[in-house]
Design an enzyme around this catalytic site. Structure first.
Site, PDB file in Angstrom:
ATOM      1  N   HIS A  74      41.327  37.262  40.350  1.00 33.43           N
ATOM      2  CA  HIS A  74      40.398  38.316  39.936  1.00 33.43           C
ATOM      3  C   HIS A  74      40.188  39.312  41.066  1.00 33.43           C
ATOM      4  CE1 HIS A  74      39.011  36.913  35.967  1.00 33.43           C
ATOM      5  NE2 HIS A  74      39.588  35.814  36.413  1.00 33.43           N
ATOM      6  N   PRO A  75      40.100  40.590  40.705  1.00 30.93           N
ATOM      7  CA  PRO A  75      39.909  41.611  41.745  1.00 30.93           C
ATOM      8  C   PRO A  75      38.451  41.685  42.190  1.00 30.93           C
ATOM      9  CG  PRO A  75      39.903  42.649  39.611  1.00 30.93           C
ATOM     10  CD  PRO A  75      40.217  41.172  39.382  1.00 30.93           C
ATOM     11  N   GLU A  90      37.064  47.424  32.063  1.00 30.42           N
ATOM     12  CA  GLU A  90      35.789  46.701  32.078  1.00 30.42           C
ATOM     13  C   GLU A  90      34.881  47.237  33.179  1.00 30.42           C
ATOM     14  OE1 GLU A  90      37.973  42.706  30.332  1.00 30.42           O
ATOM     15  OE2 GLU A  90      37.552  42.843  32.470  1.00 30.42           O
ATOM     16  N   ILE A 123      33.035  36.972  40.710  1.00 28.52           N
ATOM     17  CA  ILE A 123      33.499  37.169  39.332  1.00 28.52           C
ATOM     18  C   ILE A 123      32.271  37.305  38.446  1.00 28.52           C
ATOM     19  CG2 ILE A 123      34.806  36.181  37.417  1.00 28.52           C
ATOM     20  CD1 ILE A 123      36.434  34.633  39.601  1.00 28.52           C
ATOM     21  N   ALA A 125      31.144  38.957  34.432  1.00 28.71           N
ATOM     22  CA  ALA A 125      31.488  39.627  33.167  1.00 28.71           C
ATOM     23  C   ALA A 125      30.651  40.903  33.083  1.00 28.71           C
ATOM     24  CB  ALA A 125      31.214  38.709  31.982  1.00 28.71           C
TER      25      ALA A 125
END
Length: 172
Positions: A74-75, A90, A123, A125
């Site tokens: 994940h960036p 996103e 991380i 959302a």
């Protein structure tokens, strides 16, 4: 990830050969097509929710090094480096492409502290969240334990991948 102009159906996914299946779902879990490969043999799925649950099970049951690689795929949020098209969209939706210089510096510093402590990026959302909520969350989470953060990161990946699957296949 290849997403056709018109949404795919679960029925189409259930009938795909492995290579096509992985091509369509390989990007749902950031740079981790092994998750899609792992669920192909479990077809057919009766719902998007069932497909997502199976994918999460594959991710959670992987060897610890593979789970860590998934987290590390994940960036960083608001990075100036290239990210996958899904991640870029996103992050833009959450306003991370419009941070003030001060907000960018704050997020960059928190990202660096988080990554130094946990050895994987923060991380989160971001869909439906504001940049203020994101900055608040990373500020709180950087003080947690490694075990808490690994679990939270997997929960966040679950939310991210659910959104992505629903975008591709529709919600149940």
């Amino acid at each position: 990830m290849t997403i056709p102009a018109d949404r795919l159906t679960l029925e189409q996914m259930n009938s795909m050969e492995k290579n096509d299946f992985v091509e369509q779902l390989g990007g749902i879990f950031e740079h981790s097509p092994w998750v899609a490969e792992g669920v192909h043999s479990r077809r057919p799925f009766d719902s998007v929710q069932e497909l997502h649950a199976a994918m999460m099970e594959i991710a959670r049951q992987a060897e610890p090094d593979q789970v860590l690689a998934l987290l590390r795929a994940h960036p960083d949020l608001a990075t100036r480096f290239a990210v996958s098209p899904l991640s870029a969209a996103e992050q833009q939706g959450a306003g991370l492409d419009r941070l003030t210089p001060e907000e960018f510096a704050q997020l960059t510093g928190l990202n660096a502290a988080y990554t130094a402590k946990f050895r994987f990026p923060f991380i989160f959302a971001v869909r439906g969240k504001t940049k203020e909520e994101i900055l608040s969350a990373i500020g709180e989470r950087v003080d947690r334990s490694l075990e808490e953060e690994q679990e939270r990161a997997l929960l966040e990946i679950g939310a991210i991948t659910r959104f992505r699957l629903e975008d591709l296949l529709g919600a149940d």
